[in-house]
Design a protein around this motif. Structure first.
Motif, mmCIF file in Angstrom:
data_model
loop_
_atom_site.group_PDB
_atom_site.id
_atom_site.type_symbol
_atom_site.label_atom_id
_atom_site.label_comp_id
_atom_site.label_asym_id
_atom_site.label_seq_id
_atom_site.Cartn_x
_atom_site.Cartn_y
_atom_site.Cartn_z
ATOM 1 N N GLU A 87 -16.356 -9.775 7.815
ATOM 2 C CA GLU A 87 -15.617 -9.233 8.942
ATOM 3 C C GLU A 87 -15.896 -10.035 10.221
ATOM 4 O OE1 GLU A 87 -16.568 -5.777 6.153
ATOM 5 O OE2 GLU A 87 -17.553 -7.596 6.876
ATOM 6 N N ARG A 108 -14.678 -13.887 9.862
ATOM 7 C CA ARG A 108 -13.207 -13.966 9.887
ATOM 8 C C ARG A 108 -12.692 -13.974 11.321
ATOM 9 N NH1 ARG A 108 -9.206 -9.571 9.453
ATOM 10 N NH2 ARG A 108 -7.333 -10.306 8.412
ATOM 11 N N ASN A 109 -13.390 -13.250 12.193
ATOM 12 C CA ASN A 109 -12.922 -13.143 13.580
ATOM 13 C C ASN A 109 -13.497 -14.215 14.501
ATOM 14 O OD1 ASN A 109 -11.416 -10.842 12.990
ATOM 15 N ND2 ASN A 109 -13.180 -9.496 13.284
ATOM 16 N N PRO A 149 -10.073 0.771 4.270
ATOM 17 C CA PRO A 149 -9.140 -0.177 4.906
ATOM 18 C C PRO A 149 -9.670 -1.607 4.961
ATOM 19 C CG PRO A 149 -9.250 1.863 6.167
ATOM 20 C CD PRO A 149 -10.309 1.953 5.119
ATOM 21 N N HIS A 150 -10.978 -1.783 5.192
ATOM 22 C CA HIS A 150 -11.492 -3.152 5.300
ATOM 23 C C HIS A 150 -11.436 -3.872 3.951
ATOM 24 C CE1 HIS A 150 -15.173 -1.010 3.958
ATOM 25 N NE2 HIS A 150 -15.526 -2.174 3.428
ATOM 26 N N SER A 166 -7.844 -5.228 3.626
ATOM 27 C CA SER A 166 -7.684 -6.456 4.413
ATOM 28 C C SER A 166 -8.354 -7.631 3.717
ATOM 29 C CB SER A 166 -8.294 -6.269 5.810
ATOM 30 O OG SER A 166 -7.643 -5.239 6.506
ATOM 31 N N TRP A 167 -9.519 -7.396 3.155
ATOM 32 C CA TRP A 167 -10.235 -8.476 2.472
ATOM 33 C C TRP A 167 -9.457 -8.978 1.251
ATOM 34 C CZ3 TRP A 167 -12.297 -7.937 -2.558
ATOM 35 C CH2 TRP A 167 -12.936 -9.081 -3.027
ATOM 36 N N GLU A 221 -6.298 -9.028 0.830
ATOM 37 C CA GLU A 221 -5.174 -9.829 1.318
ATOM 38 C C GLU A 221 -5.641 -11.231 1.694
ATOM 39 O OE1 GLU A 221 -1.283 -10.543 1.802
ATOM 40 O OE2 GLU A 221 -2.161 -8.646 1.093
ATOM 41 N N ASP A 222 -6.815 -11.317 2.344
ATOM 42 C CA ASP A 222 -7.365 -12.622 2.700
ATOM 43 C C ASP A 222 -7.735 -13.425 1.464
ATOM 44 O OD1 ASP A 222 -7.105 -12.213 5.390
ATOM 45 O OD2 ASP A 222 -9.185 -12.756 5.865
#
Length: 361
Positions: A261, A264-265, A288-289, A292-293, A295-296
């Motif tokens: 997390e 990535r930012n 949710p995280h 997102s992971w 998808e990455d």
């Protein structure tokens, strides 16, 4: 006739003598204690002490019996069942330190005996005293066998080292502790702060570069090809299965798990070789995280070279369902998810993941 006066019962006199003897024995040790000192402190005639207890050794025995009665009452209420290694160590340190703070004279007398190389403490100690020690060394040995604790650590020495930390603090006054820890609150609160520090040292060590800290950009010992990413590690609870795995990985690899997390930012995730995904769920819902992971990961240029370890905290109705769902999702994307069997421990699973990724561990 020697005995208590008419206004005082035999029991009250004996209790007063025992309390005085406890204070003097704990301050001076057996060899350095004189019956006359106890008599002065108890405000009784010295002959009355001999009348009730016959000799200094008999009085010493009575003091230890009284102290061990309190010790047994405390210890018998403790339970270690169902705990993993970090939970046990944290709970053990807090409970043992609290016990030393509550019955300080028992431990002062014990330390006097150790320094004087005497054998009376052992002679009159509760049988549970040594049994308790053996039980805990066996528990530590079992965790060492499972890989949960460092197998190279002498388990008896470990317990003595833990006690050694406690022995620096249990006898200290409120003002003295406040000067050391710089905290607020009453004596019990300050003692809790000390216990927190002892637990932190035991579980995490003090050298950041070895235990999950340090600077990955300036430390030459770190190789970019060895970066291991974690997803969801920031939200794991202390003492949980996920926390066990994180601690073991960092201690074993002597480098941190990089939080996906955060990377990535900031820098963007570099070419990863191994990733660990940590999650918990009540009914099988996907955090949710994790969405997102995934998808990455799907968009990663080297997805087919990535090994993924997945650990969903066990114990809830939906944990196994989410575990299988994530393993399937990772495999469908093209990465390799290391399957988790029903009976595998977190640490053995972590070792399996390292082996599949071709990394040391």
């Amino acid at each position: 006739m020697i005995g208590p006066g008419p206004a005082e019962t035999k029991t009250n006199v004996q209790e007063r003598i025992l309390l005085a003897a406890e204070e003097v024995f704990s301050a001076c040790g057996f060899a350095g204690t004189r019956i006359s000192e106890i008599a002065v402190k108890a405000e009784v005639n010295q002959a009355l002490i001999h009348y009730y207890f016959e000799s200094k050794e008999k009085l010493y025995e009575a003091v230890l019996v009284s102290l061990f009665r309190q010790w047994e009452e405390y210890v018998n209420k403790l339970s270690w069942s169902g705990m993993n290694a970090p939970e046990f160590l944290a709970t053990y340190i807090r409970a043992q330190f609290r016990l030393k703070c509550q019955i300080p004279n028992l431990y002062r007398i014990f330390h006097w005996e150790a320094m004087e190389e005497g054998d009376l403490f052992t002679k009159y100690a509760s049988s549970t005293w040594y049994e308790d020690f053996l039980k805990h060394t066996e528990m530590i040995h079992d965790w060492q066998q499972d890989g949960a604790l460092d197998a190279g650590m002498n388990r008896k020495a470990l317990l003595f080292l833990l006690w050694g930390m406690m022995n620096q603090f249990y006898f200290r006054s409120e003002d003295n502790l406040r000067e050391i820890v710089g905290g607020d609150g009453d004596l019990e609160s300050l003692q809790d702060q000390v216990a927190d520090q002892m637990i932190r040292l035991t579980l995490h060590g003090v050298v950041p570069a070895l235990y999950g800290g340090g600077n990955k950009d300036t430390d030459p010992k770190w190789r970019e090809s060895d970066f291991i990413y974690s997803v969801g590690s920031a939200s794991v609870k202390e003492g949980s299965e996920c926390a066990d795995m994180c601690l073991w990985l960092q201690d074993s690899l002597r480098q941190p798990l990089l939080a996906w997390e955060e990377e990535r930012n900031t820098n963007g995730v570099r070419e990863e070789k191994l990733m660990f995904v940590f999650a918990s769920t009540q009914y099988g819902e996907m955090p949710p995280h994790i969405v997102s992971w995934l998808e990455d990961l799907k968009n990663s240029p080297n997805v087919e070279e990535v090994t993924v370890g997945i650990w969903v905290e066990r114990g809830s109705a939906g944990s196994e369902a989410l575990q299988r769902l994530l393993e399937d999702a990772v495999n469908r994307i093209g990465a390799y998810a290391v399957a988790r069997t029903a009976d595998i421990s977190p640490l053995n699973y972590a070792k399996r993941c390292l082996k599949w990724a071709g990394l040391r561990g």
